[in-house]
Design a protein around this motif. Structure first.
Motif, PDB file in Angstrom:
ATOM      1  N   HIS A 204       0.809  -1.223   0.000  1.00 34.24           N
ATOM      2  CA  HIS A 204       0.000   0.000   0.000  1.00 34.24           C
ATOM      3  C   HIS A 204       0.841   1.273   0.000  1.00 34.24           C
ATOM      4  O   HIS A 204       0.339   2.352   0.317  1.00 34.24           O
ATOM      5  CB  HIS A 204      -0.962   0.000   1.205  1.00 34.24           C
ATOM      6  CG  HIS A 204      -2.006  -1.064   1.115  1.00 34.24           C
ATOM      7  ND1 HIS A 204      -1.740  -2.393   1.362  1.00 34.24           N
ATOM      8  CD2 HIS A 204      -3.305  -1.010   0.764  1.00 34.24           C
ATOM      9  CE1 HIS A 204      -2.837  -3.111   1.183  1.00 34.24           C
ATOM     10  NE2 HIS A 204      -3.795  -2.294   0.819  1.00 34.24           N
ATOM     11  N   SER A 205       2.114   1.134  -0.371  1.00 36.91           N
ATOM     12  CA  SER A 205       3.014   2.295  -0.511  1.00 36.91           C
ATOM     13  C   SER A 205       3.003   3.214   0.708  1.00 36.91           C
ATOM     14  O   SER A 205       3.027   4.444   0.564  1.00 36.91           O
ATOM     15  CB  SER A 205       2.643   3.093  -1.782  1.00 36.91           C
ATOM     16  OG  SER A 205       2.673   2.246  -2.902  1.00 36.91           O
ATOM     17  N   ASP A 206       2.963   2.603   1.902  1.00 35.61           N
ATOM     18  CA  ASP A 206       3.013   3.438   3.106  1.00 35.61           C
ATOM     19  C   ASP A 206       3.939   2.885   4.193  1.00 35.61           C
ATOM     20  O   ASP A 206       3.852   3.294   5.355  1.00 35.61           O
ATOM     21  CB  ASP A 206       1.597   3.688   3.664  1.00 35.61           C
ATOM     22  CG  ASP A 206       0.783   2.412   3.833  1.00 35.61           C
ATOM     23  OD1 ASP A 206       1.375   1.308   3.715  1.00 35.61           O
ATOM     24  OD2 ASP A 206      -0.427   2.502   4.067  1.00 35.61           O
ATOM     25  N   VAL A 207       4.831   1.978   3.797  1.00 34.26           N
ATOM     26  CA  VAL A 207       5.819   1.437   4.744  1.00 34.26           C
ATOM     27  C   VAL A 207       7.128   1.191   3.990  1.00 34.26           C
ATOM     28  O   VAL A 207       7.106   0.664   2.886  1.00 34.26           O
ATOM     29  CB  VAL A 207       5.347   0.083   5.332  1.00 34.26           C
ATOM     30  CG1 VAL A 207       6.502  -0.647   6.020  1.00 34.26           C
ATOM     31  CG2 VAL A 207       4.210   0.275   6.320  1.00 34.26           C
ATOM     32  N   ILE A 208       8.259   1.574   4.603  1.00 31.70           N
ATOM     33  CA  ILE A 208       9.584   1.171   4.100  1.00 31.70           C
ATOM     34  C   ILE A 208      10.085   0.098   5.057  1.00 31.70           C
ATOM     35  O   ILE A 208      10.214   0.356   6.263  1.00 31.70           O
ATOM     36  CB  ILE A 208      10.586   2.349   4.105  1.00 31.70           C
ATOM     37  CG1 ILE A 208      10.173   3.460   3.138  1.00 31.70           C
ATOM     38  CG2 ILE A 208      12.011   1.864   3.816  1.00 31.70           C
ATOM     39  CD1 ILE A 208      10.437   3.211   1.687  1.00 31.70           C
TER      40      ILE A 208
END
Ligand code: PLP
Length: 396
Positions: A204-208
């Motif tokens: 979801h493109s919200d964690v590295i």
């Protein structure tokens, strides 16, 4: 012995309904950095969260189970996972890596080589003779990335792992592009699997974040000790988010790869497209290997625009459903220009050797409706064709 659960069940439900404090269905996040001792000299399961915390432990167990590994270490980024593994080797050790690996991995390996930390040889692992010559140098580690980023080249994990093992090397596979939903390298002979969980696992493109999964339990323990020592373990919040993302991994990737195949098929017939790189197309040189070692072709593809940099600019500025951004594996569709973005840290010679041209564009295909994605690419390619015509007229 209990039957091993289907990976879909592991993804959807590992740790669900296991909370003994309140009976929470969703495993709760545990943000505490420190844990009480039961008494003098009596630590509990967890003492300090850099070493371990319940949320990270559950994520590590889940990823290890999905990859059919014996253990996993969850790190603060995908690069931290790559570095965690590389840090186990010394200046006397040779690491053989793909010449077309992810730009950040290429930069890390080159920098560690230049500083004398390890020896590194980049080779085209699809070139049998080049690989054989590299294996004759008795490497300590062979790093594989398949499909490769951004050219989607596929290599035979089992064949390379067999030869590498015979040469006395350990084998690691970066499985970021497919995730364990579509490929399980430990079953094909790898010792380690690397992930940027930033990508499909979280989705979801919200964690590295990242992970190293091991075939051997002792390896996981020594990597965990190193990650604790240098402090590159992942945050509890990121682990919670990644567990949430993993629950929908299988349906997400199934839909995304359906869209990707439709797009690849469409682009392969498009007059403004010179070449499409997608292992799901029968014309792709790695199609048969991908069919044998993967359970799906994934949702990443790249293509070469038939035009100059002005055409590339018109395309990336013209897309409306796709978004111009780095990264991949999220639910939204992204386009990246490797030369100026993801692979800008590689020097031009290394990029040329890897086959990354200025006209190459990489797509991470998301969950939007297929018809909207294809219409968006068509209108942006029409803009690219116009820009290309205009610059031809200028130079004529
Ligand atoms: N490996 C691959 C194949 C990648 O594509 C990336 C990032 O794009 C990484 C590793 C590094 O991961 P992160 O950005 O989470 O550090």
């Amino acid at each position: 012995m209990t039957k091993r659960r289907n990976p879909r069940t592991i993804a959807a439900a590992n740790g669900v309904a296991s909370d003994i404090a309140f009976g929470a269905v969703t495993p709760p996040i545990n943000l505490s950095t420190t844990y009480t001792f039961a008494g003098f000299g009596q630590p509990r399961t967890h003492d300090y969260a850099r070493t371990a915390n319940p949320t990270r432990t559950l994520l590590a167990e889940t990823i290890a189970a999905l990859e059919e590994g014996e253990g996993a270490v969850v790190t603060s980024s995908g690069m931290a996972a790559v570095d965690l593994l590389i840090s186990q080797f010394t200046s006397r050790d040779l690491i053989v890596a793909p010449h077309d690996c992810y730009g950040g991995t290429h930069r890390l390996l080159s920098t560690r080589r230049d500083r004398g930390h390890v020896d590194v040889l980049f080779v085209d692992q699809a070139d049998d003779e080049a690989l054989e010559a590299a294996l004759r140098k008795s490497p300590a580690l062979v790093l594989i990335e398949t499909p490769s980023n951004p050219l989607m080249r596929v290599v035979d994990i089992r064949a390379i792992a067999t030869r590498a093992r015979q040469a006395g090397a350990k084998v690691a596979v970066d499985n970021t592009f497919l995730s364990p939903a579509l490929q399980r390298p430990l079953k094909l002979g790898a010792h380690y699997v690397l992930h940027s969980t930033t990508k499909y696992l979280n989705g979801h493109s919200d964690v590295i974040a990242g992970a190293v999964v091991t075939a051997d339990k002792a390896d996981a323990e020594s990597l965990a000790a190193w990650a604790n020592m240098v402090g590159t373990t992942g945050s509890a919040f990121d682990c919670y988010m990644t567990l949430r993302g993993i629950r929908t991994l299988f349906p997400r990737i199934a839909e995304q790869q359906r869209n990707a195949l439709a797009i690849a098929t469409h682009l392969a017939r498009h007059p403004q497209v010179a070449r499409v790189h997608y292992p799901g197309l029968p014309s792709h040189p790695g199609h048969e290997i991908a069919k044998a070692q993967q359970t799906g072709f994934g949702a990443m593809l790249s293509f070469e625009i038939d035009g100059d940099l002005e055409a590339v600019r018109a395309f990336v500025e013209g897309v409306r459903v796709f978004t111009l951004a780095e990264s991949l594996g999220g639910v939204e569709s992204l386009v990246a220009h490797p030369t100026t973005m993801t692979h800008a840290s590689m020097d031009p010679e290394a990029r040329a050797a890897a086959g990354i041209t200025d006209g190459l564009l990489r797509l991470s295909v998301g969950l939007e409706a297929e018809e909207d994605l294809i219409a968006d690419l068509d209108q942006a390619l029409a803009l690219a064709a116009r820009a290309d015509d205009a610059s031809r007229k200028r130079t004529a």
